[in-house]
Design a protein around this motif. Structure first.
Motif, PDB file in Angstrom:
ATOM      1  N   ALA A 129      -6.415  18.633  -4.383  1.00 10.20           N
ATOM      2  CA  ALA A 129      -7.147  17.795  -5.338  1.00 10.20           C
ATOM      3  C   ALA A 129      -6.191  16.916  -6.146  1.00 10.20           C
ATOM      4  CB  ALA A 129      -7.985  18.662  -6.276  1.00 10.20           C
ATOM      5  N   ALA A 130      -5.015  17.431  -6.478  1.00  7.35           N
ATOM      6  CA  ALA A 130      -4.038  16.645  -7.234  1.00  7.35           C
ATOM      7  C   ALA A 130      -3.509  15.498  -6.380  1.00  7.35           C
ATOM      8  CB  ALA A 130      -2.886  17.534  -7.700  1.00  7.35           C
ATOM      9  N   VAL A 131      -3.247  15.770  -5.118  1.00  8.07           N
ATOM     10  CA  VAL A 131      -2.766  14.727  -4.205  1.00  8.07           C
ATOM     11  C   VAL A 131      -3.876  13.696  -3.991  1.00  8.07           C
ATOM     12  CG1 VAL A 131      -1.888  14.228  -1.897  1.00  8.07           C
ATOM     13  CG2 VAL A 131      -1.153  16.303  -3.097  1.00  8.07           C
ATOM     14  N   SER A 132      -5.087  14.169  -3.793  1.00  6.05           N
ATOM     15  CA  SER A 132      -6.221  13.272  -3.594  1.00  6.05           C
ATOM     16  C   SER A 132      -6.415  12.362  -4.799  1.00  6.05           C
ATOM     17  CB  SER A 132      -7.496  14.081  -3.326  1.00  6.05           C
ATOM     18  OG  SER A 132      -8.591  13.222  -3.109  1.00  6.05           O
ATOM     19  N   ALA A 133      -6.306  12.918  -6.004  1.00  4.25           N
ATOM     20  CA  ALA A 133      -6.467  12.122  -7.222  1.00  4.25           C
ATOM     21  C   ALA A 133      -5.384  11.051  -7.323  1.00  4.25           C
ATOM     22  CB  ALA A 133      -6.435  13.032  -8.449  1.00  4.25           C
ATOM     23  N   ALA A 134      -4.153  11.399  -6.957  1.00  4.44           N
ATOM     24  CA  ALA A 134      -3.055  10.432  -7.010  1.00  4.44           C
ATOM     25  C   ALA A 134      -3.274   9.317  -5.991  1.00  4.44           C
ATOM     26  CB  ALA A 134      -1.722  11.131  -6.762  1.00  4.44           C
ATOM     27  N   VAL A 135      -3.703   9.677  -4.791  1.00 11.14           N
ATOM     28  CA  VAL A 135      -3.972   8.680  -3.753  1.00 11.14           C
ATOM     29  C   VAL A 135      -5.140   7.790  -4.181  1.00 11.14           C
ATOM     30  CG1 VAL A 135      -4.745   8.377  -1.367  1.00 11.14           C
ATOM     31  CG2 VAL A 135      -2.958  10.043  -1.893  1.00 11.14           C
ATOM     32  N   ASP A 136      -6.171   8.384  -4.778  1.00 12.13           N
ATOM     33  CA  ASP A 136      -7.309   7.622  -5.286  1.00 12.13           C
ATOM     34  C   ASP A 136      -6.840   6.627  -6.352  1.00 12.13           C
ATOM     35  OD1 ASP A 136      -9.094   8.936  -3.639  1.00 12.13           O
ATOM     36  OD2 ASP A 136      -9.916  10.209  -5.223  1.00 12.13           O
ATOM     37  N   GLU A 137      -5.956   7.058  -7.231  1.00 13.01           N
ATOM     38  CA  GLU A 137      -5.418   6.211  -8.291  1.00 13.01           C
ATOM     39  C   GLU A 137      -4.706   4.987  -7.705  1.00 13.01           C
ATOM     40  OE1 GLU A 137      -4.818   4.899 -12.126  1.00 13.01           O
ATOM     41  OE2 GLU A 137      -6.028   6.627 -11.532  1.00 13.01           O
ATOM     42  N   ALA A 138      -4.087   5.177  -6.539  1.00 13.98           N
ATOM     43  CA  ALA A 138      -3.393   4.074  -5.862  1.00 13.98           C
ATOM     44  C   ALA A 138      -4.379   3.150  -5.144  1.00 13.98           C
ATOM     45  CB  ALA A 138      -2.383   4.631  -4.859  1.00 13.98           C
ATOM     46  N   GLY A 139      -5.642   3.600  -5.019  1.00 10.77           N
ATOM     47  CA  GLY A 139      -6.663   2.757  -4.395  1.00 10.77           C
ATOM     48  C   GLY A 139      -7.007   3.125  -2.960  1.00 10.77           C
ATOM     49  N   CYS A 166       0.843  -1.200   0.000  1.00 14.84           N
ATOM     50  CA  CYS A 166       0.000   0.000   0.000  1.00 14.84           C
ATOM     51  C   CYS A 166       0.879   1.251   0.000  1.00 14.84           C
ATOM     52  CB  CYS A 166      -0.899   0.033   1.232  1.00 14.84           C
ATOM     53  SG  CYS A 166      -2.003  -1.377   1.442  1.00 14.84           S
ATOM     54  N   VAL A 167       1.878   1.249   0.865  1.00 16.83           N
ATOM     55  CA  VAL A 167       2.806   2.376   0.971  1.00 16.83           C
ATOM     56  C   VAL A 167       3.502   2.612  -0.370  1.00 16.83           C
ATOM     57  CG1 VAL A 167       4.957   3.154   2.060  1.00 16.83           C
ATOM     58  CG2 VAL A 167       3.152   2.113   3.449  1.00 16.83           C
ATOM     59  N   SER A 168       3.952   1.542  -1.003  1.00  8.42           N
ATOM     60  CA  SER A 168       4.643   1.652  -2.291  1.00  8.42           C
ATOM     61  C   SER A 168       3.726   2.222  -3.372  1.00  8.42           C
ATOM     62  CB  SER A 168       5.167   0.281  -2.737  1.00  8.42           C
ATOM     63  OG  SER A 168       6.134  -0.190  -1.844  1.00  8.42           O
ATOM     64  N   SER A 169       2.483   1.771  -3.386  1.00  9.83           N
ATOM     65  CA  SER A 169       1.524   2.260  -4.384  1.00  9.83           C
ATOM     66  C   SER A 169       1.263   3.755  -4.234  1.00  9.83           C
ATOM     67  CB  SER A 169       0.201   1.495  -4.270  1.00  9.83           C
ATOM     68  OG  SER A 169       0.384   0.148  -4.578  1.00  9.83           O
ATOM     69  N   VAL A 170       1.040   4.190  -3.000  1.00  5.43           N
ATOM     70  CA  VAL A 170       0.793   5.609  -2.748  1.00  5.43           C
ATOM     71  C   VAL A 170       2.031   6.429  -3.102  1.00  5.43           C
ATOM     72  CG1 VAL A 170       0.333   7.333  -0.948  1.00  5.43           C
ATOM     73  CG2 VAL A 170      -0.998   5.208  -1.017  1.00  5.43           C
ATOM     74  N   THR A 171       3.201   5.952  -2.688  1.00  5.05           N
ATOM     75  CA  THR A 171       4.449   6.662  -2.979  1.00  5.05           C
ATOM     76  C   THR A 171       4.642   6.824  -4.484  1.00  5.05           C
ATOM     77  OG1 THR A 171       5.472   5.815  -0.965  1.00  5.05           O
ATOM     78  CG2 THR A 171       6.960   6.622  -2.663  1.00  5.05           C
ATOM     79  N   GLU A 172       4.414   5.763  -5.232  1.00  4.94           N
ATOM     80  CA  GLU A 172       4.597   5.798  -6.682  1.00  4.94           C
ATOM     81  C   GLU A 172       3.655   6.800  -7.351  1.00  4.94           C
ATOM     82  OE1 GLU A 172       3.979   2.846 -10.506  1.00  4.94           O
ATOM     83  OE2 GLU A 172       4.466   1.952  -8.568  1.00  4.94           O
ATOM     84  N   GLU A 173       2.382   6.758  -6.988  1.00  6.70           N
ATOM     85  CA  GLU A 173       1.397   7.651  -7.622  1.00  6.70           C
ATOM     86  C   GLU A 173       1.643   9.114  -7.268  1.00  6.70           C
ATOM     87  OE1 GLU A 173      -0.733   6.995  -9.985  1.00  6.70           O
ATOM     88  OE2 GLU A 173      -0.380   4.834  -9.939  1.00  6.70           O
ATOM     89  N   VAL A 174       1.912   9.399  -6.003  1.00  3.21           N
ATOM     90  CA  VAL A 174       2.122  10.789  -5.578  1.00  3.21           C
ATOM     91  C   VAL A 174       3.422  11.332  -6.168  1.00  3.21           C
ATOM     92  CG1 VAL A 174       2.444  12.314  -3.592  1.00  3.21           C
ATOM     93  CG2 VAL A 174       0.692  10.523  -3.516  1.00  3.21           C
ATOM     94  N   SER A 175       4.422  10.483  -6.328  1.00  2.00           N
ATOM     95  CA  SER A 175       5.701  10.907  -6.906  1.00  2.00           C
ATOM     96  C   SER A 175       5.553  11.405  -8.341  1.00  2.00           C
ATOM     97  CB  SER A 175       6.710   9.758  -6.872  1.00  2.00           C
ATOM     98  OG  SER A 175       7.057   9.443  -5.557  1.00  2.00           O
ATOM     99  N   GLU A 176       4.497  10.974  -9.025  1.00  4.10           N
ATOM    100  CA  GLU A 176       4.274  11.360 -10.415  1.00  4.10           C
ATOM    101  C   GLU A 176       3.645  12.748 -10.574  1.00  4.10           C
ATOM    102  OE1 GLU A 176       2.207   8.227 -12.426  1.00  4.10           O
ATOM    103  OE2 GLU A 176       3.779   6.764 -11.979  1.00  4.10           O
ATOM    104  N   ILE A 177       3.222  13.363  -9.480  1.00  6.19           N
ATOM    105  CA  ILE A 177       2.654  14.714  -9.557  1.00  6.19           C
ATOM    106  C   ILE A 177       3.779  15.671  -9.948  1.00  6.19           C
ATOM    107  CG2 ILE A 177       1.556  16.598  -8.278  1.00  6.19           C
ATOM    108  CD1 ILE A 177       0.363  14.442  -6.412  1.00  6.19           C
TER     109      ILE A 177
END
Length: 67
Positions: free
Chosen positions: A53-63, A16-27
């Motif tokens: 909203a950008a952070v929220s969208a990235a976190v949402d993308e990670a699930g 979970c941590v890796s998924s969130v880190t990966e998605e947020v890093s792409e902002i």
């Protein structure tokens, strides 16, 4: 540089941590991401202040969701 802190809900493991880190890093403009599983904290360092909203969208993308 600015630092923003958020709380992510729903994370249960290191994957979970890796998924969130990966998605947020792409902002665009993000230079560092630190996620702590124990308390769900997400600390993001960026060149400019981030739009929640950008952070929220990235976190949402990670699930997951921001609290």
């Amino acid at each position: 540089m600015t630092t923003s802190t958020f709380t992510v809900t729903g994370m249960t493991c290191q994957h979970c941590v890796s998924s969130v880190t990966e998605e947020v890093s792409e902002i665009p403009g993000v230079t560092d991401v630190a996620v702590t599983l124990d308390d769900g904290s997400l600390v993001v360092t960026s060149e400019q202040p981030l739009d929640r909203a950008a952070v929220s969208a990235a976190v949402d993308e990670a699930g997951y969701q921001l609290a």
